[in-house]
Design an enzyme around this catalytic site. Sequence first.
Site, PDB file in Angstrom:
ATOM      1  N   GLU A  63      -4.236   7.714  -5.405  1.00  0.00           N
ATOM      2  CA  GLU A  63      -4.357   7.026  -6.694  1.00  0.00           C
ATOM      3  C   GLU A  63      -5.490   7.613  -7.516  1.00  0.00           C
ATOM      4  OE1 GLU A  63      -4.570   2.821  -5.860  1.00  0.00           O
ATOM      5  OE2 GLU A  63      -2.431   2.736  -5.401  1.00  0.00           O
ATOM      6  N   ARG A  99       0.852  -1.184   0.000  1.00  0.00           N
ATOM      7  CA  ARG A  99       0.000   0.000   0.000  1.00  0.00           C
ATOM      8  C   ARG A  99       0.889   1.235   0.000  1.00  0.00           C
ATOM      9  NH1 ARG A  99      -3.300  -2.674  -1.687  1.00  0.00           N
ATOM     10  NH2 ARG A  99      -5.502  -2.906  -1.143  1.00  0.00           N
ATOM     11  N   HIS A 115      -1.152   0.260  -9.985  1.00  0.00           N
ATOM     12  CA  HIS A 115      -1.874  -0.642  -9.083  1.00  0.00           C
ATOM     13  C   HIS A 115      -2.407  -1.840  -9.877  1.00  0.00           C
ATOM     14  CE1 HIS A 115      -4.119  -0.672  -4.993  1.00  0.00           C
ATOM     15  NE2 HIS A 115      -3.894  -1.913  -5.400  1.00  0.00           N
TER      16      HIS A 115
END
Length: 327
Positions: free
Chosen positions: A263, A234, A282
């Site tokens: 993000e 993360r 991601h």
Amino acid sequence: MNEQDTIVVTESLHEVGLALLAEHGEVVRLTPAMGERRAALGSASAIITQVHPIDRELIAAAGRLRVIGKHGVGVDNIDIAAATEHGVSVVNTPGANARSVAEHTLAMLLSLARRLPVLDQAVREGDFGIRRDLRLADLHGRTIGVLGAGHTGRMVLELCCGALGMRGIAYDVTPPDPSGLPAGCEVAGTLEETLSRSDAISINLPLTPSTRGAIGERELSLLRPGAFVINVGRGGVVDEAALAAAVRTGVIAGAAVDVFAAEPPDVASPLLNTPGIILSPHAAGLGTGAGEEIARRLAGDVLRVLRGERPEHAVNPEVYQGGSASR
């Protein structure tokens, strides 16, 4: 299950999962161009999310909401406390994409060690002579430290130690059982020990109050000279400015980042403007096999909740009273 149940998918979901959900309710897929995204979420009986934030305000406003499904494991983009207060079940898919994330980690590590982005660009620019000047790293016999020894961390150790002949060290907030690690891997007692002995680290930690900002300037300085840092856990676990500075100043040899504090990251982020850092959006857990497995498991648990049954992977099982959600 009510035939009028609306299941909102905020990003993508493998077609296998979409088909299962569509058999039991109306599936709404959000798109960037959709003007009433918040309204669609507010009318949902179920929401399936990857990184889209599901906050307290949304949960409170969604009066029909009974279940939130997380595509993957980490649930830091979901307000679990708010969901629990409103009797909304949160489900995820632990382990379903562990191999996909581990393979992505291995690809990033090899790309850093062999400087593949630099070599690719040099050939495209006609600089074939770069091969005489670059020092490429060999990984055999080097040490990989894994921060977070869950499904994915153990798979990273298995691939790096088995395929590349690296040594492995595992660290976690709760010390892992050595018997669950690949042969020859050790358990480190402290984060500092892991970092000081590692030529590369794979960050697989979830984002919690205790892990937020856990890897900063001091921690990066403990790594061995020429080390690589890979974050597939993360974004908030790592101080991004400190990571970029460590690459720029040569404290570490390079970094690879798949997850970000925000993000998508801001265009001014130092991660986007520092040579020697490899980036991906991601995407580590989005392999085709993993995507199908996640979709099957997630659809199954979402449908169980909508039928009034107990899901297999409840993040907040306390919402259940007698086997069904309280809302």
